[in-house]
Write a protein that holds these residues in place. Structure first.
Motif, PDB file in Angstrom:
ATOM      1  N   ARG A 288     -13.118   0.541   5.511  1.00 52.85           N
ATOM      2  CA  ARG A 288     -11.878   1.327   5.460  1.00 52.85           C
ATOM      3  C   ARG A 288     -12.034   2.549   4.565  1.00 52.85           C
ATOM      4  O   ARG A 288     -11.523   3.640   4.885  1.00 52.85           O
ATOM      5  CB  ARG A 288     -10.737   0.442   4.961  1.00 52.85           C
ATOM      6  CG  ARG A 288     -10.272  -0.597   5.960  1.00 52.85           C
ATOM      7  CD  ARG A 288      -8.898  -1.119   5.598  1.00 52.85           C
ATOM      8  NE  ARG A 288      -8.884  -1.790   4.324  1.00 52.85           N
ATOM      9  CZ  ARG A 288      -9.086  -3.094   4.155  1.00 52.85           C
ATOM     10  NH1 ARG A 288      -9.335  -3.864   5.215  1.00 52.85           N
ATOM     11  NH2 ARG A 288      -9.037  -3.633   2.950  1.00 52.85           N
TER      12      ARG A 288
ATOM     13  N   SER B 123     -11.588   6.438   5.866  1.00 51.05           N
ATOM     14  CA  SER B 123     -10.636   7.357   5.232  1.00 51.05           C
ATOM     15  C   SER B 123     -11.333   8.583   4.651  1.00 51.05           C
ATOM     16  O   SER B 123     -10.781   9.685   4.647  1.00 51.05           O
ATOM     17  CB  SER B 123      -9.866   6.619   4.135  1.00 51.05           C
ATOM     18  OG  SER B 123     -10.747   6.209   3.104  1.00 51.05           O
TER      19      SER B 123
ATOM     20  N   ARG C  39     -12.309  11.110   7.550  1.00 55.00           N
ATOM     21  CA  ARG C  39     -11.232  11.465   8.467  1.00 55.00           C
ATOM     22  C   ARG C  39     -11.142  12.972   8.691  1.00 55.00           C
ATOM     23  O   ARG C  39     -10.944  13.431   9.817  1.00 55.00           O
ATOM     24  CB  ARG C  39      -9.903  10.929   7.916  1.00 55.00           C
ATOM     25  CG  ARG C  39      -8.729  11.047   8.866  1.00 55.00           C
ATOM     26  CD  ARG C  39      -7.523  10.399   8.246  1.00 55.00           C
ATOM     27  NE  ARG C  39      -7.776   8.983   7.975  1.00 55.00           N
ATOM     28  CZ  ARG C  39      -7.075   8.250   7.112  1.00 55.00           C
ATOM     29  NH1 ARG C  39      -6.111   8.808   6.398  1.00 55.00           N
ATOM     30  NH2 ARG C  39      -7.363   6.975   6.951  1.00 55.00           N
TER      31      ARG C  39
END
Length: 214
Positions: free
Chosen positions: A155, A159, A162
């Motif tokens: 995760r 992130s 992104r």
């Protein structure tokens, strides 16, 4: 026996082979007697799990029987996973300034720095009495903690990556603006060739129209 008979053959093999066999039989008998007295114990399979240490330079895993161990004069132990890390340590390189180390990646926020799963890796030197149920729970917890940590790292990576495409577009535009003097000559040359082609085409059309009028 005379010389024409050749080399003498001993029954049961050569003398050296007989000596080796007798020595082996004697050693086996000695080991058997020590085992009978209780002084010799054969190695048993299983036991405690081997400790996997961390490399002092790159923070990689150092498995038992692998890597290099360096003990300084003040009795501090440094473990290295390979000779590359050992040489870098001797050259007094800073791990936070070397791009292929985990310390460098954490300083640049490329990996997680603060997380509750890191507390489980701390070394604890407290003696604990063996408990089979506690050992099973610990092994199950270790697997679960590894799964949670891998999910959180995934995760964090998603992130972090992104907005990478937008940043790449901004960098490309900035590079074009700064290096426009390198691109301009090629563009002007292409523009000149297109203008010459258009003029030649216009002249050809004019000649055709004049011929049609005549």
């Amino acid at each position: 026996m005379g010389r024409s008979a050749g080399r003498q053959r001993w029954p049961g093999g050569s003398r050296a082979g007989q000596r080796r066999r007798s020595t082996a039989r004697g050693g086996a008998a000695a080991r058997g007697s020590r085992a009978a007295r209780g002084g010799f114990r054969p190695r048993q399979s299983g036991g405690a799990m081997p400790r996997v240490d961390k490399c002092y330079f790159c923070s990689g895993p150092c498995y038992p029987g692998h890597g290099i161990t360096f003990v300084r004069n003040d009795s501090k132990v440094f473990r290295f996973c390979r000779s590359k890390c050992h040489v870098s340590f001797k050259l007094k390189r800073n791990p936070r300034k070397t791009k292929w180390t985990k310390a460098y990646r954490k300083c640049r926020a490329k990996e997680m720095m603060v997380d509750s799963t890191f507390d489980f890796e701390k070394r604890r030197n407290r003696p604990i009495k063996y408990d089979r149920e506690l050992l099973g729970q610990t092994l199950h917890a270790m697997k679960r903690v590894a799964e949670i940590r891998s999910d959180r790292e995934g995760r964090y990576y998603r992130s972090r990556m992104r907005n990478v495409k937008q940043l790449e577009k901004v960098r490309a535009r900035k590079e074009i603006v700064e290096s426009i003097d390198l691109v301009a000559p090629a563009a002007s040359k292409q523009r000149k060739t297109t203008n010459v082609a258009e003029r030649a085409k216009a002249k050809l059309d004019a000649r055709k129209s004049a011929a049609m009028e005549d």
